[in-house]
Design a protein around this motif. Structure first.
Motif, PDB file in Angstrom:
ATOM      1  N   GLU A 136      41.984  38.674  40.673  1.00 39.24           N
ATOM      2  CA  GLU A 136      40.754  37.952  41.311  1.00 39.24           C
ATOM      3  C   GLU A 136      41.311  37.666  42.819  1.00 39.24           C
ATOM      4  N   ILE A 137      40.643  38.297  43.590  1.00 42.51           N
ATOM      5  CA  ILE A 137      41.154  37.732  45.078  1.00 42.51           C
ATOM      6  C   ILE A 137      40.464  36.678  45.687  1.00 42.51           C
ATOM      7  N   PHE A 138      39.392  36.409  45.397  1.00 41.14           N
ATOM      8  CA  PHE A 138      38.439  35.312  45.637  1.00 41.14           C
ATOM      9  C   PHE A 138      38.207  35.132  47.363  1.00 41.14           C
ATOM     10  N   GLY A 139      37.715  36.258  47.586  1.00 37.64           N
ATOM     11  CA  GLY A 139      37.617  36.529  49.075  1.00 37.64           C
ATOM     12  C   GLY A 139      36.728  37.663  49.428  1.00 37.64           C
ATOM     13  N   PRO A 140      36.197  37.837  50.397  1.00 37.89           N
ATOM     14  CA  PRO A 140      35.240  38.889  50.784  1.00 37.89           C
ATOM     15  C   PRO A 140      35.758  40.362  50.637  1.00 37.89           C
ATOM     16  N   VAL A 141      36.139  40.735  49.530  1.00 40.42           N
ATOM     17  CA  VAL A 141      36.748  41.997  49.263  1.00 40.42           C
ATOM     18  C   VAL A 141      36.171  42.700  48.403  1.00 40.42           C
ATOM     19  N   LEU A 142      35.404  43.946  48.457  1.00 40.13           N
ATOM     20  CA  LEU A 142      34.749  44.853  47.390  1.00 40.13           C
ATOM     21  C   LEU A 142      35.641  46.085  47.407  1.00 40.13           C
ATOM     22  N   THR A 143      36.188  46.372  45.965  1.00 41.80           N
ATOM     23  CA  THR A 143      36.882  47.418  45.626  1.00 41.80           C
ATOM     24  C   THR A 143      36.210  48.475  45.012  1.00 41.80           C
ATOM     25  N   VAL A 144      35.840  49.845  45.402  1.00 39.62           N
ATOM     26  CA  VAL A 144      35.100  50.862  45.072  1.00 39.62           C
ATOM     27  C   VAL A 144      35.925  51.737  44.189  1.00 39.62           C
ATOM     28  N   VAL A 145      35.966  52.052  42.971  1.00 44.09           N
ATOM     29  CA  VAL A 145      36.535  52.801  42.233  1.00 44.09           C
ATOM     30  C   VAL A 145      35.337  53.833  41.630  1.00 44.09           C
ATOM     31  N   PRO A 146      35.676  55.079  41.866  1.00 42.08           N
ATOM     32  CA  PRO A 146      35.107  56.065  41.343  1.00 42.08           C
ATOM     33  C   PRO A 146      34.945  56.198  39.728  1.00 42.08           C
ATOM     34  N   PHE A 147      34.077  56.934  38.991  1.00 45.16           N
ATOM     35  CA  PHE A 147      34.113  57.412  37.753  1.00 45.16           C
ATOM     36  C   PHE A 147      33.405  58.678  37.679  1.00 45.16           C
ATOM     37  N   ASP A 148      33.436  59.373  36.800  1.00 48.63           N
ATOM     38  CA  ASP A 148      32.656  60.798  36.245  1.00 48.63           C
ATOM     39  C   ASP A 148      31.510  60.427  35.273  1.00 48.63           C
ATOM     40  N   ASP A 149      32.030  59.737  34.022  1.00 46.70           N
ATOM     41  CA  ASP A 149      30.951  59.584  32.822  1.00 46.70           C
ATOM     42  C   ASP A 149      30.892  58.237  32.567  1.00 46.70           C
ATOM     43  N   GLU A 150      29.787  57.982  31.521  1.00 41.12           N
ATOM     44  CA  GLU A 150      29.796  56.921  31.004  1.00 41.12           C
ATOM     45  C   GLU A 150      30.807  56.222  30.216  1.00 41.12           C
ATOM     46  N   ALA A 151      31.605  57.062  29.401  1.00 43.37           N
ATOM     47  CA  ALA A 151      32.786  56.874  28.754  1.00 43.37           C
ATOM     48  C   ALA A 151      33.904  56.176  29.564  1.00 43.37           C
ATOM     49  N   GLU A 152      34.230  56.979  30.835  1.00 46.82           N
ATOM     50  CA  GLU A 152      35.033  56.350  31.661  1.00 46.82           C
ATOM     51  C   GLU A 152      34.708  55.055  32.171  1.00 46.82           C
ATOM     52  N   ALA A 153      33.500  55.083  32.727  1.00 45.94           N
ATOM     53  CA  ALA A 153      33.123  53.837  33.395  1.00 45.94           C
ATOM     54  C   ALA A 153      33.541  52.560  32.361  1.00 45.94           C
ATOM     55  N   ILE A 154      33.234  52.665  31.102  1.00 45.31           N
ATOM     56  CA  ILE A 154      33.287  51.695  30.265  1.00 45.31           C
ATOM     57  C   ILE A 154      34.956  51.277  29.908  1.00 45.31           C
ATOM     58  N   ARG A 155      35.698  52.360  30.026  1.00 46.44           N
ATOM     59  CA  ARG A 155      37.070  52.197  29.709  1.00 46.44           C
ATOM     60  C   ARG A 155      37.444  51.473  31.038  1.00 46.44           C
ATOM     61  N   ILE A 156      37.259  51.911  32.113  1.00 46.35           N
ATOM     62  CA  ILE A 156      37.733  51.144  33.237  1.00 46.35           C
ATOM     63  C   ILE A 156      37.303  49.728  33.396  1.00 46.35           C
ATOM     64  N   ALA A 157      36.053  49.604  32.963  1.00 48.65           N
ATOM     65  CA  ALA A 157      35.404  48.082  33.195  1.00 48.65           C
ATOM     66  C   ALA A 157      36.296  47.423  32.211  1.00 48.65           C
ATOM     67  N   ASN A 158      36.571  47.688  31.177  1.00 48.36           N
ATOM     68  CA  ASN A 158      37.067  46.835  29.990  1.00 48.36           C
ATOM     69  C   ASN A 158      38.715  46.710  30.202  1.00 48.36           C
ATOM     70  N   ASP A 159      39.368  47.495  31.197  1.00 46.60           N
ATOM     71  CA  ASP A 159      40.549  47.732  31.182  1.00 46.60           C
ATOM     72  C   ASP A 159      40.885  46.307  32.336  1.00 46.60           C
ATOM     73  N   THR A 160      40.997  44.970  31.798  1.00 43.90           N
ATOM     74  CA  THR A 160      41.302  44.059  32.611  1.00 43.90           C
ATOM     75  C   THR A 160      41.466  42.806  31.803  1.00 43.90           C
TER      76      THR A 160
END
Length: 501
Positions: free
Chosen positions: A401-425
């Motif tokens: 959590e940077i707490f500043g004006p920084v947006l990080t864009v991470v690419p994904f290919d399909d729904e399963a990968e998006a869910i996996r990345i989103a929950n990997d935190t």
């Protein structure tokens, strides 16, 4: 020419802040001098509560709870006072927004947006006033034995320590104090040392609304000594805190000795999942970038700072986010044309710049921003809106959590990968899902390990629970669940005949 906010200080008639203990405003042996984050100017000073001052405040709250009228007051009386307070907040909205601008540099333009406004604070008090005569216990049928009554009652938890952060004092003051006071608790509130003046005024208005002596007590000052003395005090029954995980862990440790009840909201690294079939990819980009740059400049726990974007939509998303970044304006927070705030202090400024440097070292592509603003802004803690692309979820800019004006864009290919990345935190506060497929929207929302999900948008509401999974905290603020969190549940059994149960 260099920025200055001193004329606004004079217009608002800012006075040095005092403690409120047992209905009496007091000075303290030490004071804190507040410097404005946009200009570096000295704005004013307020009392730093010592351990002795905190002890007096807790004892006053304890006496008001154990002996005073508030926990024993009729529902109608509590409703009347809290609704009178809601009216006072609305009447003093302009003044409070001005005080906040002097505190944390949040521009007046953003202080009018509902989710961070005085208006939502007033609505939260209205909402919880409505629970006072509706939340109760149950009468249950006997399970065994003779003829008897089995009942439950809800009673106020006791003395509450409400510890606020600096970034959204209006809404967070209300989310903690409205349910606590509605339930019949007494409170010791400690605002952040970086946003005390508007909270001091909010407390004064509570007294004006008719709150009995000792029900609300105010201690100002930094985490040490003020906060530490409050969280370790044996007379506190419940701690409600919004802030960093480090302090949250310390509160859990400190609460163990007396088994204090604890509610914690500890931040997030919230993902926005943008599918290529989103109704409007550009609008999704502007929503994410707006949360990261407008108003608080990304200094918000629920900001969607990780944009997980399907590869086919990446180019459009980044282009629109970059366009919005170029439209953000800085400067005097009292200027209606100013849209974003400075970072709260020099320490946070260096922290954010350090993450930007690390992001580049780890191989992410810096699309825009990444620098401190100079020239007329050199005295303030301003960082240009920043976008990183071609990032992966193992990078620090995608995990912390940077707490500043920084947006990080991470690419994904399909729904399963998006869910996996989103929950990997380690976090689990909020998320956004952008798609035109209703079934996918609900499927993904159910799969995400977060406390709040916005589909094709995101909004705070006074009656909805706010809080997260995992290390984003414990408990919820908002709605009936928040009211109940400030109560204890008591079971009572009584025979209706001379026979024993």
């Amino acid at each position: 020419m260099p920025l200055t906010v001193q004329p606004h200080r004079e217009t608002l008639g800012l006075k040095d802040g005092r403690l409120l203990i047992g209905g009496e405003f007091r000075e303290a042996d030490e004071t804190w001098t507040h410097h404005h984050p946009a200009t570096g100017e000295e704005i004013g000073s307020f009392a730093v509560a010592s351990a002795k001052d905190v002890d007096a405040a807790v004892l006053a709250a304890r006496k008001a709870f154990d002996e005073g009228p508030w926990p024993r007051s009729r529902a109608g009386e509590r409703i009347k006072i809290l609704r009178r307070y809601s009216d006072l907040l609305r009447e003093h909205a302009d003044e409070l927004r001005g005080l906040q601008a002097l505190d944390n540099g949040v521009p007046l333009s953003f202080g009018q947006i509902y989710a961070t406004s005085v208006g939502i604070a007033a609505d939260i008090f209205d909402h919880h006033a409505g629970w006072i005569d509706k939340v109760g216990g149950q009468t249950l049928p006997p399970y065994q034995g003779g003829d008897h009554l089995a009942m439950t009652f809800r009673e106020p938890v006791g003395v509450v320590a409400a510890i606020l952060p600096w970034n959204a004092p209006f809404v967070l003051f209300a989310q903690k104090l409205a349910p606590a006071l509605a339930a019949g608790c007494t409170v010791v509130v400690k605002p952040s040392e970086y946003a005390s003046f508007c909270v001091i005024r909010m407390v004064e208005l509570l007294i004006e609304a008719g709150l009995p002596e000792g029900v609300i007590n105010l201690v100002t000052g930094p985490g040490n000594p003020t906060g530490e003395a409050l969280i370790t005090h044996p007379g506190v029954d419940k701690i409600s805190f919004t802030g960093s995980r480090t302090v949250g862990r310390r509160i859990v440790e400190a609460s163990a000795g007396t088994m204090k009840r604890v509610s914690l909201e500890l931040g997030g690294k919230s993902p926005a999942i943008v599918f290529a079939d989103a109704p409007n990819v550009g609008l999704a980009a502007m929503t994410c970038m707006g949360m990261v740059t407008m108003g608080l400049s990304g200094q918000a726990c629920v900001a969607h700072t990780r944009a997980l974007v399907q590869r086919d939509a990446q180019e459009e998303f980044i282009s629109m986010a970059q366009m919005l970044a170029g439209a953000v304006t800085f400067g005097d927070p009292f200027d209606p044309a100013v849209l974003a705030s400075p970072l709260i202090n020099a320490k946070q400024l260096e922290r954010v710049l350090g993450y930007i440097e690390r992001g580049q070292e780890e191989g992410a592509r810096l699309v825009t921003g990444g620098t401190r603003l100079d020239g007329d802004y050199a005295s303030g803690n301003f960082v240009a809106p920043t976008i990183f692309a071609d990032a992966n979820n193992d990078m620090a800019i995608a995990r912390d959590e940077i707490f500043g004006p920084v947006l990080t864009v991470v690419p994904f290919d399909d729904e399963a990968e998006a869910i996996r990345i989103a929950n990997d935190t380690e976090y689990g506060l909020g998320a956004g899902v952008y798609t035109n497929d209703v079934r996918r929207a609900f499927r993904v929302s159910k799969a995400l390990r977060v406390g709040m999900v916005g589909i094709n948008g995101f909004q705070l509401e006074p009656h909805l629970p706010f809080g997260g999974y995992k290390q984003s905290g414990l408990g919820r603020e908002g709605g009936q669940s928040a009211y109940e969190a400030y109560t204890e549940l008591k079971t009572v059994m009584m025979p209706l005949t001379d026979e024993m149960m």
